[in-house]
Structures are given as structure tokens and as C-alpha cells.
Design a protein around this motif. Sequence first.
Motif, PDB file in Angstrom:
ATOM      1  N   PRO A 276     -37.110 -71.944  17.706  1.00  0.00           N
ATOM      2  CA  PRO A 276     -36.927 -71.181  16.460  1.00  0.00           C
ATOM      3  C   PRO A 276     -38.218 -70.833  15.730  1.00  0.00           C
ATOM      4  O   PRO A 276     -38.238 -69.872  14.957  1.00  0.00           O
ATOM      5  N   ILE A 277     -39.313 -71.570  15.982  1.00  0.00           N
ATOM      6  CA  ILE A 277     -40.570 -71.230  15.306  1.00  0.00           C
ATOM      7  C   ILE A 277     -41.131 -69.912  15.839  1.00  0.00           C
ATOM      8  O   ILE A 277     -41.923 -69.245  15.169  1.00  0.00           O
ATOM      9  N   PHE A 278     -40.692 -69.511  17.036  1.00  0.00           N
ATOM     10  CA  PHE A 278     -41.134 -68.248  17.646  1.00  0.00           C
ATOM     11  C   PHE A 278     -40.969 -67.079  16.668  1.00  0.00           C
ATOM     12  O   PHE A 278     -41.871 -66.251  16.499  1.00  0.00           O
ATOM     13  N   TYR A 279     -39.798 -67.016  16.035  1.00  0.00           N
ATOM     14  CA  TYR A 279     -39.473 -65.835  15.234  1.00  0.00           C
ATOM     15  C   TYR A 279     -40.259 -65.809  13.925  1.00  0.00           C
ATOM     16  O   TYR A 279     -40.562 -64.731  13.400  1.00  0.00           O
ATOM     17  N   LEU A 280     -40.638 -66.991  13.399  1.00  0.00           N
ATOM     18  CA  LEU A 280     -41.465 -67.014  12.193  1.00  0.00           C
ATOM     19  C   LEU A 280     -42.897 -66.634  12.520  1.00  0.00           C
ATOM     20  O   LEU A 280     -43.599 -66.025  11.708  1.00  0.00           O
ATOM     21  N   HIS A 281     -43.359 -67.006  13.715  1.00  0.00           N
ATOM     22  CA  HIS A 281     -44.675 -66.567  14.178  1.00  0.00           C
ATOM     23  C   HIS A 281     -44.698 -65.050  14.322  1.00  0.00           C
ATOM     24  O   HIS A 281     -45.603 -64.369  13.811  1.00  0.00           O
ATOM     25  N   HIS A 282     -43.679 -64.499  14.977  1.00  0.00           N
ATOM     26  CA  HIS A 282     -43.661 -63.048  15.175  1.00  0.00           C
ATOM     27  C   HIS A 282     -43.411 -62.304  13.868  1.00  0.00           C
ATOM     28  O   HIS A 282     -43.847 -61.162  13.703  1.00  0.00           O
ATOM     29  N   CYS A 283     -42.719 -62.946  12.949  1.00  0.00           N
ATOM     30  CA  CYS A 283     -42.540 -62.342  11.632  1.00  0.00           C
ATOM     31  C   CYS A 283     -43.901 -62.186  10.947  1.00  0.00           C
ATOM     32  O   CYS A 283     -44.169 -61.185  10.271  1.00  0.00           O
ATOM     33  N   ASN A 284     -44.783 -63.163  11.137  1.00  0.00           N
ATOM     34  CA  ASN A 284     -46.121 -63.053  10.553  1.00  0.00           C
ATOM     35  C   ASN A 284     -46.955 -61.986  11.252  1.00  0.00           C
ATOM     36  O   ASN A 284     -47.721 -61.264  10.608  1.00  0.00           O
ATOM     37  N   ILE A 285     -46.822 -61.876  12.571  1.00  0.00           N
ATOM     38  CA  ILE A 285     -47.525 -60.802  13.290  1.00  0.00           C
ATOM     39  C   ILE A 285     -47.042 -59.445  12.787  1.00  0.00           C
ATOM     40  O   ILE A 285     -47.844 -58.521  12.550  1.00  0.00           O
ATOM     41  N   ASP A 286     -45.732 -59.306  12.583  1.00  0.00           N
ATOM     42  CA  ASP A 286     -45.171 -58.064  12.054  1.00  0.00           C
ATOM     43  C   ASP A 286     -45.696 -57.805  10.636  1.00  0.00           C
ATOM     44  O   ASP A 286     -46.020 -56.665  10.279  1.00  0.00           O
ATOM     45  N   ARG A 287     -45.786 -58.864   9.840  1.00  0.00           N
ATOM     46  CA  ARG A 287     -46.330 -58.733   8.481  1.00  0.00           C
ATOM     47  C   ARG A 287     -47.781 -58.264   8.534  1.00  0.00           C
ATOM     48  O   ARG A 287     -48.205 -57.411   7.744  1.00  0.00           O
ATOM     49  N   MET A 288     -48.561 -58.798   9.484  1.00  0.00           N
ATOM     50  CA  MET A 288     -49.960 -58.382   9.613  1.00  0.00           C
ATOM     51  C   MET A 288     -50.060 -56.904   9.973  1.00  0.00           C
ATOM     52  O   MET A 288     -50.977 -56.206   9.519  1.00  0.00           O
ATOM     53  N   TRP A 289     -49.144 -56.414  10.799  1.00  0.00           N
ATOM     54  CA  TRP A 289     -49.119 -54.971  11.097  1.00  0.00           C
ATOM     55  C   TRP A 289     -48.859 -54.187   9.815  1.00  0.00           C
ATOM     56  O   TRP A 289     -49.516 -53.164   9.552  1.00  0.00           O
ATOM     57  N   ALA A 290     -47.919 -54.671   8.992  1.00  0.00           N
ATOM     58  CA  ALA A 290     -47.631 -54.001   7.722  1.00  0.00           C
ATOM     59  C   ALA A 290     -48.847 -54.043   6.799  1.00  0.00           C
ATOM     60  O   ALA A 290     -49.150 -53.066   6.097  1.00  0.00           O
ATOM     61  N   VAL A 291     -49.556 -55.166   6.771  1.00  0.00           N
ATOM     62  CA  VAL A 291     -50.792 -55.286   5.978  1.00  0.00           C
ATOM     63  C   VAL A 291     -51.814 -54.278   6.464  1.00  0.00           C
ATOM     64  O   VAL A 291     -52.474 -53.591   5.671  1.00  0.00           O
ATOM     65  N   TRP A 292     -51.964 -54.177   7.785  1.00  0.00           N
ATOM     66  CA  TRP A 292     -52.938 -53.257   8.375  1.00  0.00           C
ATOM     67  C   TRP A 292     -52.600 -51.810   8.013  1.00  0.00           C
ATOM     68  O   TRP A 292     -53.491 -51.039   7.625  1.00  0.00           O
ATOM     69  N   ASN A 293     -51.339 -51.436   8.113  1.00  0.00           N
ATOM     70  CA  ASN A 293     -50.922 -50.090   7.696  1.00  0.00           C
ATOM     71  C   ASN A 293     -51.141 -49.887   6.205  1.00  0.00           C
ATOM     72  O   ASN A 293     -51.587 -48.809   5.761  1.00  0.00           O
ATOM     73  N   GLY A 294     -50.835 -50.923   5.404  1.00  0.00           N
ATOM     74  CA  GLY A 294     -50.986 -50.812   3.956  1.00  0.00           C
ATOM     75  C   GLY A 294     -52.421 -50.629   3.511  1.00  0.00           C
ATOM     76  O   GLY A 294     -52.674 -50.116   2.413  1.00  0.00           O
ATOM     77  N   ALA A 295     -53.369 -51.025   4.374  1.00  0.00           N
ATOM     78  CA  ALA A 295     -54.787 -50.847   4.061  1.00  0.00           C
ATOM     79  C   ALA A 295     -55.266 -49.437   4.391  1.00  0.00           C
ATOM     80  O   ALA A 295     -56.462 -49.133   4.257  1.00  0.00           O
ATOM     81  N   GLY A 296     -54.339 -48.561   4.819  1.00  0.00           N
ATOM     82  CA  GLY A 296     -54.693 -47.170   5.086  1.00  0.00           C
ATOM     83  C   GLY A 296     -54.879 -46.834   6.545  1.00  0.00           C
ATOM     84  O   GLY A 296     -55.243 -45.692   6.877  1.00  0.00           O
ATOM     85  N   ASN A 297     -54.626 -47.776   7.437  1.00  0.00           N
ATOM     86  CA  ASN A 297     -54.777 -47.525   8.869  1.00  0.00           C
ATOM     87  C   ASN A 297     -53.486 -46.928   9.435  1.00  0.00           C
ATOM     88  O   ASN A 297     -52.387 -47.282   9.006  1.00  0.00           O
ATOM     89  N   THR A 298     -53.619 -46.052  10.397  1.00  0.00           N
ATOM     90  CA  THR A 298     -52.474 -45.283  10.876  1.00  0.00           C
ATOM     91  C   THR A 298     -52.089 -45.654  12.302  1.00  0.00           C
ATOM     92  O   THR A 298     -52.929 -46.072  13.109  1.00  0.00           O
ATOM     93  N   ASN A 299     -50.825 -45.495  12.593  1.00  0.00           N
ATOM     94  CA  ASN A 299     -50.301 -45.715  13.937  1.00  0.00           C
ATOM     95  C   ASN A 299     -50.537 -44.483  14.803  1.00  0.00           C
ATOM     96  O   ASN A 299     -50.863 -43.403  14.291  1.00  0.00           O
TER      97      ASN A 299
END
Length: 542
Positions: A276-299
Amino acid sequence: MTNYMRTNAWNDGGTFNNADLLWYAKGVGKMMGRSLNDPASWWFFAAIHGELVNPDTAEYQAAPAFIRWGSINNPPSVPTTPLPVQATQDKFWNQCQHGSWYFLPWHRGYLLALEAQLRADIVSLGGPNTWALPYWDYFGGSQPAEALMPPAFGATTLLDGTPNPLYVAMRYGPDNNGNIYIPTEAWEGTHNQDLNWQQFGDVTDTCLQNDIYTGSDTATPLPGFGGPESGFSHGGSAHGNIEQNPHDLVHVYVGGYINSTDFGLMADPDTAALDPIFYLHHCNIDRMWAVWNGAGNTNPTDLNWLNGPTPQFVMPMPNNEPWVYTPGDVQNLSSLDYTYQDVTAPLKPAVSLLAHRLFALGAISAADVVKSLPSKVTQRKPAELFGANAGPVQVSNTGGTPIEVTLHPDVQKRVVGSFQQASISTPPDQLYLKLENVRGTQDATVLRVYIDLPVHADRDTLRAHYAGSVGLFGLRSASVKNGAHGGAGLTFVLDISRFVDKLHVKNKLSSGRIKVNLVRSNELPQSTDIEVGRVSIYRQPY
């Protein structure tokens, strides 16, 4: 209006006083009560990421018996039957995207599907209809407390004394003793007296300083923040910068191992999603992607990324209607009805990487000017082989014998010329170390890489020559000859430009060789081999 807020798992001390964790445990428990062939079961969802339960697959047949699902120590009690029909397995199972620019969007859809099923189960148990997955921000907290696994995952029972579905027996941590923490740079700063200090500081959020999803520039080393261009890739080529660090390293460090037949579930892609810790780890990776986009970086805007690969991504949903989605469908949180408690971007260094390099190479006035310039370079020339070692090498526990990478004289002249002419308009070449065709049987370890390391190096010298670490997440699977990779193994890329700069300044490049040391993070069990097919260095000019 956003309906769902994913919150920090360390709220309320990371215990079951945190209602999001308590309801997560109850929802996981309900999903674990279903059969393996039920798309709403915990086991079915784990197999979507990867599985070793179907004896008819090449992966299962090649895997050691101890790693198959039927050998996993309780808890959890993992079922091995009944299997879904083959058409269902082909559609849903073994779909995770790694070594691919689809790594981030595929896992975002995976989290959304699991979260939807958990929420439906939580509501049926009397829980809130606004529940969302928590995230484990191992970079957060003071001292930094949040590098530790939230205590709720180490408790054997819930508040009412019933068994805790979040507790996993096969979870051993960086020191292989059951103490689960992530060795971040901040953790090292407050635990540097530990005898295992060499393991500390490997895990970073440096990838958030990147500004290109795929490719490279003066702020982004290859293959880019999100990974290299690819097709559907259940494994594959070099991992993107966020996937390599922190993703891979967190998997390996949480999993760990005890001996050659007892490993942590998180350390192997075919067992990781059972924990079950897998999904909280990946939730943080997903959050980091959102942080990266929020800093103005584009997909990526490439239609091959936006529209996704063939086969298409598909997930089971609570309404029994499969959800087919593309990266374009999930690239923006604003369209997905959820957000994160904290999407604050960490501060970037005051001085750019290019400024550091120009200063080191003697272009001091240019270094002062470049601090205020944008880093993005839209066109890069192809990478060129600079040198390679003589052939496959076995990685020892000590790493005492350096690997000599022989440099090509003509390419060496071009590299030296780029250093001598380094300026704002003509940045110096970037240099990459490539570990090619890494094969082995034990995912639960980390390779530390050192450049030009002296003999009998002390702690400070080791740090000065430390180029980075790679987690061997997926090594066993990638080494299966009849598997998806054809036994090609894993490939890793590290930016070693600053080390080659130093060698040039000290006139050490004139030897025509660069010494590389590969060191296992800890002693591995007997009969466990790690082989690197080739150690090479590439230059990428501007």
C-alpha cells in the motif's frame, strides 16, 4: 470547483489519527477481500502494474520461485487463483510504463482509477465521499521527519485492534533491518554520524530544476524531466530524470532485502503495487509533476505524446466500464477534479548550472552574465560517443577496481575545444556517463557512481567524486531473456559534465582515459550478480 484534495500523509503525525490514512486502510482492506480475478480487487490492481502469478508467462517461468506471488510472506495473504480469462489479462495486466515519456501520464491514470475504486468502497463503509489518496512527501518536515515512512504503515493493527491492511511483512528499508526511511540530502544533514553514511543523500528533488520534458538544455540533462520519446513501454530505455531520481531510488530503498530469497515487495515492479505504500509514493511523484507544471514548465505538444501509444491506456473503474485515456486527457490537474495540499515549488539555486561550469572553466565574466539568462536551448546536436570501456564488468561490493573508459582522440579534441571556447553563446559540451545493458537478479540495490576516485578515499574525497546513484528497480525483469526486453537489461544516464570540467582544468584528460568506480550501496547476498554490459561516455554539443 475541485472536489478532491490529496493531503500529506504526515498530517496528524502520520498515524491513524489522520482520517485519510484510516479510511485508506479500511478501503484497502475491503479491496483485499475480493478475488484475484475481480477488477475491483487489490490484487487485480497490483497486477495492472506488474505480476508474477500467471505460470504460463515467460516472466513467471524465468523468475526465481521466491519472488512469485505464491511465495510472498503474510501479511498480506496474496491469492494466486482464480486468474482472469486471458483476454482480460491482456487488456489490463502488466501495463506500467517505465523508461518512457508516458511514465508520468500512465501512472496518473492508474492512481485515478485506484482512487475511484477506494473512494467507492470507503463510501460504502460510511466514509466521506470527498476522500482522496494521501501522498508521502519524503522531502518534507523538519529534521526531516517526513523522510520516515508514516507510522500508520508500520502498525500491525488499526485503532480497533483489527489487522492493519497497510502493514506489509516484506518491507525492509535502506539498511535491510525494517527501519523504513528515504535517504534524502536533508536526512543526511541530520543523521551523518550513522555508520551507513554512504547510503545517505542519494534521493533528491533536483529534477524539479529541469525545464524540458524530453530532451536537454543547460538546465536539463538527458533524457529530460519526463523521459525519452518512446512507444508503449512496459520497461524500456533510459529512465527520465524524475523516474530515475527520486522514483527508482525510493522503490529500492523502501523494499530492501534480508537475504537472497527474502526481498522487499517495493523493490521489484512485479510485486511493488501489492504494498500500500506504493500508491503514496506515486502520489508524491504525481504531485511533483504538478509542481513542475505549476512552475511554468510545459508538457510535450507532440501528438504522439498527447494521443498516447498503441495499445491504448485502459483502467477498470467502479462502474464496470473500462476507462480508456490518453496523456492529453490527464496532463492538467484543473481538468481532473483534484489538487494537492501543497504544490509549492522548491527554490532554484541562485546560480545556474551553466554559470557554475563557465566559472570552473575560467570564463568568469561570462559566468556572471549568464546568471540572469534563460537556460532553454531549443536545438541540440546529437550526442556523440566520447569513449567506452573494454567490455562487460561485474560490479563488486567494494568497487575498489576502477573501470577505465578509453577516450576517442578526435572526439577528445572536440570536447577540449568546447571547454577552451566556452562562453554564453557557445556553452561547453555536456558529458554523460551511460551504464548500458545492466543485468542481474536482484532489484533491491543501488549503484553509486564515482568519477576519478583516488585509492583509499576518505569521506570528504568520496563526496567530491560522487556523480550520483541509480536504483536497479526492474533489473530482474529486464534481464529475462524471453521477457519483454529480450534480456537487454537496464540503461542509465548520468550527467558528469562538472567532473569532466575538473579533469580538463587539472590536465587529466590528456591521459586519454577516465576512471569510473561503481559501488553497490550495500553487501548483496551470495550468488547475486550485477553485470554492466558497457560503461560509456557521450558528449552533446550545442
